[in-house]
Scaffold this active site. Sequence first.
Site, PDB file in Angstrom:
ATOM      1  N   LYS A 106       0.842  -1.553   0.065  1.00 39.88           N
ATOM      2  CA  LYS A 106      -0.158  -0.066   0.143  1.00 39.88           C
ATOM      3  C   LYS A 106       0.790   0.355  -0.077  1.00 39.88           C
ATOM      4  O   LYS A 106       1.256   1.711   1.159  1.00 39.88           O
ATOM      5  CB  LYS A 106      -1.219  -0.089   1.573  1.00 39.88           C
ATOM      6  CG  LYS A 106      -1.675   0.099   0.904  1.00 39.88           C
ATOM      7  CD  LYS A 106      -2.866  -0.406   2.541  1.00 39.88           C
ATOM      8  CE  LYS A 106      -4.058   0.710   2.580  1.00 39.88           C
ATOM      9  NZ  LYS A 106      -4.705   0.498   1.215  1.00 39.88           N
TER      10      LYS A 106
HETATM   11  C1  LIG Z   1      -6.150  -1.467  -4.367  1.00 36.70           C
HETATM   12  C2  LIG Z   1      -7.033  -2.210  -3.150  1.00 36.70           C
HETATM   13  N1  LIG Z   1      -7.363  -3.338  -2.783  1.00 36.70           N
HETATM   14  C3  LIG Z   1      -7.634  -3.878  -2.153  1.00 36.70           C
HETATM   15  C4  LIG Z   1      -7.978  -3.600  -0.748  1.00 36.70           C
HETATM   16  C5  LIG Z   1      -8.423  -4.683  -0.489  1.00 36.70           C
HETATM   17  O1  LIG Z   1      -7.167  -4.622   1.110  1.00 36.70           O
HETATM   18  P1  LIG Z   1      -7.887  -5.311   2.508  1.00 36.70           P
HETATM   19  O2  LIG Z   1      -8.510  -5.954   2.886  1.00 36.70           O
HETATM   20  O3  LIG Z   1      -6.763  -5.496   3.204  1.00 36.70           O
HETATM   21  O4  LIG Z   1      -7.866  -3.846   3.377  1.00 36.70           O
HETATM   22  C6  LIG Z   1      -7.767  -1.735  -0.799  1.00 36.70           C
HETATM   23  C7  LIG Z   1      -7.835  -1.410   0.668  1.00 36.70           C
HETATM   24  O5  LIG Z   1      -6.916  -1.540   1.448  1.00 36.70           O
HETATM   25  C8  LIG Z   1      -7.434  -1.084  -1.856  1.00 36.70           C
HETATM   26  O6  LIG Z   1      -6.764  -0.613  -1.465  1.00 36.70           O
END
Ligand SMILES: Cc1ncc(COP(=O)(O)O)c(C=O)c1O
Length: 382
Positions: free
Chosen positions: A236
Amino acid sequence: MCGADGQIPLKRLCSPGQCSVLAVRDNATLTRGGIVNTLNQGNQWGRYDTRRDSRRHHPRASRLSTHRRGRAMSDRPEMFEGTDRIWMDGEFVDFEDAQTHVLTHALHYGTGVFEGVRCYDTEQGPAVFRWEEHLDRLYKSAKPYDLDIEFSKDELTEATTELIETEGFESCYIRPIVYYGFDSLGVSPKDCPTKTTIAAWPWGAYLGEEALEEGVDVMVSSWRKHASSQIPTNIKTTGLYVNSMLAGEEARRNGYTEAIVLNKEGNVAEGPGENIFMVRDGEIYTPGLAESILEGITRNTAITLAEEMGYTVHEEATISRGELYTADELFFTGTAAEVTPIRSVDDNEIGEGTKGPVTDELQSAFFDVIESGDREEWFHYV
Ligand SMILES: Cc1ncc(COP(=O)(O)O)c(C=O)c1O
């Protein structure tokens, strides 16, 4: 000005001058600019209006919404509700003093990494869901950028716990962020300090409470996701989210709630802030990490729960655009979006155009876990 138009009753959301949302009428949000924003609620042509009323209401989803409203949740789920103090580099500072310099490296070049985490008001009290996994991902995200997080995992845990306690939140969204601060504005961040901040605030269902029940209408974005050969997509990074913003805003401009982004090869990657799952012939499919997706923690939760329920999960799937249209069910997962059904893609109804049975079962299992809070390995109790 909030108020009625004399024709159709409007639901007042806020006092005059306090927010830009004027009213919700039927399924649309009227904003100050007069824009009809169909966020959370089907598309602008009202294709699903007649069926929506007959859809089953999920008791768990509504119980959770009450929990989440612990501290005056807005009807605008994405609205920032505010918080008193923010943790910055080892100290709690007042909201107004939580400032950073305009020449911050991360502001110019997107060199920050962050997490989005939820604390739920469980039957065991407030508990942060999958905190360890979020912390691990934060440190992993920092690695390729040589961001040296100056605090240990224990220190960040302590700071987060204290923040939630002192703010008095029963449930909230937590945003840790680590970024390069100011030294010089060369692209190399070599001498830039590493800044670490944690904020928390009440936040409702990301795509709207109704979306959890009824599902969302989405479009395939014209923007492709970066390839993981261009920038790491499994972690992220702040800079990555310009792509998410472009895709999401394109969808909302066109009357959809959210986007689906294809990868460079044209296969399904994910949503702008969600992973995606497909159900076909009773089996579950989700794109693998090589498809340029974030390694979602809710994705992992959903896979674990689905397998425990006896489903076959193909977690390294390659999904074509066409398969989206012919899927029996589709749903998003994410910390913010939780488990949200998708009821149409590009105006093609998915399944029966409502939350499908597998999605329903999985969503219930997910809400059971976060409501009870008794799966100890997944919670950090505050
Ligand atoms: C691009 C993206 N994909 C998937 C997710 C889902 O990730 P998570 O379940 O860890 O929040 C997120 C959220 O953070 C995201 O920003």
